[in-house]
Design an enzyme around this catalytic site. Structure first.
Site, mmCIF file in Angstrom:
data_model
loop_
_atom_site.group_PDB
_atom_site.id
_atom_site.type_symbol
_atom_site.label_atom_id
_atom_site.label_comp_id
_atom_site.label_asym_id
_atom_site.label_seq_id
_atom_site.Cartn_x
_atom_site.Cartn_y
_atom_site.Cartn_z
ATOM 1 N N LYS A 52 0.799 -1.216 0.000
ATOM 2 C CA LYS A 52 0.000 0.000 0.000
ATOM 3 C C LYS A 52 0.838 1.276 0.000
ATOM 4 C CE LYS A 52 -3.480 -0.146 -0.496
ATOM 5 N NZ LYS A 52 -4.764 -0.464 -1.173
ATOM 6 N N SER A 269 -3.102 -12.384 3.718
ATOM 7 C CA SER A 269 -3.554 -12.218 2.324
ATOM 8 C C SER A 269 -2.469 -12.680 1.358
ATOM 9 C CB SER A 269 -3.974 -10.777 2.034
ATOM 10 O OG SER A 269 -2.850 -9.945 2.010
HETATM 11 C C1 LIG Z 1 -1.646 -7.231 2.510
HETATM 12 C C2 LIG Z 1 -2.293 -6.790 1.252
HETATM 13 N N1 LIG Z 1 -2.885 -5.635 1.236
HETATM 14 C C3 LIG Z 1 -3.504 -5.203 0.123
HETATM 15 C C4 LIG Z 1 -3.548 -5.924 -1.034
HETATM 16 C C5 LIG Z 1 -4.235 -5.410 -2.248
HETATM 17 O O1 LIG Z 1 -4.751 -4.207 -1.983
HETATM 18 P P1 LIG Z 1 -5.447 -3.340 -3.030
HETATM 19 O O2 LIG Z 1 -6.455 -4.201 -3.734
HETATM 20 O O3 LIG Z 1 -6.102 -2.303 -2.201
HETATM 21 O O4 LIG Z 1 -4.448 -2.778 -3.961
HETATM 22 C C6 LIG Z 1 -2.947 -7.100 -1.087
HETATM 23 C C7 LIG Z 1 -3.002 -7.819 -2.362
HETATM 24 O O5 LIG Z 1 -2.440 -8.759 -2.656
HETATM 25 C C8 LIG Z 1 -2.298 -7.564 0.078
HETATM 26 O O6 LIG Z 1 -1.706 -8.747 0.079
#
Ligand SMILES: Cc1ncc(COP(=O)(O)O)c(C=O)c1O
Length: 311
Positions: A52, A269
């Site tokens: 992020k 994730s």
């Molecule tokens: C820890 C984590 N945060 C966020 C995301 C994706 O975030 P965004 O869809 O907001 O770009 C991922 C995607 O793989 C992730 O692993």
């Protein structure tokens, strides 16, 4: 004092410059089918520890460029944690206050980290999850728009643009243009949307797929179950060539495998992303090269029982 000639100002950097350019890691040790390569972007190496940082940097710089983030403004947004930590880190460099609305059940590490960078946290109803945090931040902004810069990461094109300009080109370069599949989970969907758009423009045969929690009531922090939640304005389903479902248990088990078989301490994730990518890899012909994302570090989940082997 006279500085030696090699000591040039151009060599100085700040944390903005440290965002991105992460390594692409070979996940061979997890045993993808013979002839199929599986790799992951090590996004936990970003300076605040997650993917992020890329979106937060892009949205804040866009706000500065448009004059919407003047010195009197406070940065306000909804986040499940990682974007908030990134805003807090970058806001510190810019000298802007940061207020984050996040579900009260976001884990303690995230709240502590954001507060460590000086951000103020407003906890929202955990039963309403990320949708509740979003509506709460939006209400606060609408009550006093003159006070806040509201990047609104779910609806801000500068979020996917970060990945169109950095994550996508990095993957293209690091795979020497041989990537055949990109797959990841969705939070705001910025990572998926921007990366997919770039890769498909380079080669329209690249398949871009999403990982989805197998239930609306899941424990994959940061990952959105699209069918049951508010659809982000930046999300465009037409870029989705397929979907792999992953359970919370599968995501957690894969996070432990990453730590114990690859020495990679990544979050839940990330476990979901790799579990989905391995399911996809099992269906691919030799010569395929699938890339996914390790979105944050496992050190962000130390208060969780994640690391204990289930009985
Ligand atoms: C820890 C984590 N945060 C966020 C995301 C994706 O975030 P965004 O869809 O907001 O770009 C991922 C995607 O793989 C992730 O692993």
């Amino acid at each position: 004092m006279v500085f030696p000639p090699f000591f040039r100002l151009a060599d100085f950097m700040d944390v903005f410059d440290l965002v991105g350019d992460t390594p692409l890691l070979d996940l061979e040790r997890l045993g993808p089918p013979s002839g199929v390569k599986l790799a992951a972007k090590a996004e936990f190496l970003n300076p605040s520890g997650s993917v992020k940082d890329r979106a937060a940097k892009s949205m804040l710089l866009d706000g500065l460029r448009r004059g919407a983030l003047g010195p009197e403004k406070t940065v306000l947004d909804a986040t499940s944690g990682n974007t908030g930590i990134a805003y807090a880190m970058l806001g510190a460099v810019l000298g802007r206050r940061v207020i984050l609305h996040l579900p009260a059940n976001a884990n303690q590490e995230r709240k502590t980290l954001a507060a460590a960078y000086g951000a103020v946290i407003v906890e929202t109803d955990p039963l309403e999850s990320s949708d509740g945090a979003f509506l709460s931040a939006k209400r606060a902004y609408e009550a006093q728009p003159e006070k806040y810069f509201f990047p609104d990461q779910y609806n801000n094109p500068a979020n996917p643009q970060a990945h169109y300009e950095t994550t996508g080109p990095e993957i293209w370069r690091q795979t020497e243009g041989r990537i055949t599949h990109f797959i990841c989970s969705l939070g705001t969907s910025g990572t998926f949307m921007g990366t997919a758009r770039f890769l498909k423009e380079k080669n329209r045969n690249v398949k871009t797929l999403i990982v989805q929690p197998d239930s609306p009531f899941h424990g994959i922090e940061g990952a959105k179950h699209m069918a049951s939640t508010i659809k982000p304005g930046i999300y465009d389903e037409s870029q989705v060539d397929g979907e792999w479902r992953v359970s919370t248990d599968e995501a957690r088990a894969m996070a432990r495998r990453l730590a114990r078989e690859c020495g990679l301490l990544a979050g839940i994730s990330s476990g979901a992303n790799v579990a989905g990518a391995l399911k996809l890899a099992a269906t691919l012909p030799p010569g395929s090269l699938a890339v996914t994302v390790l979105g944050d570090s496992g050190s962000r989940y130390l208060s969780d029982e994640l690391w204990e082997e289930p009985a």
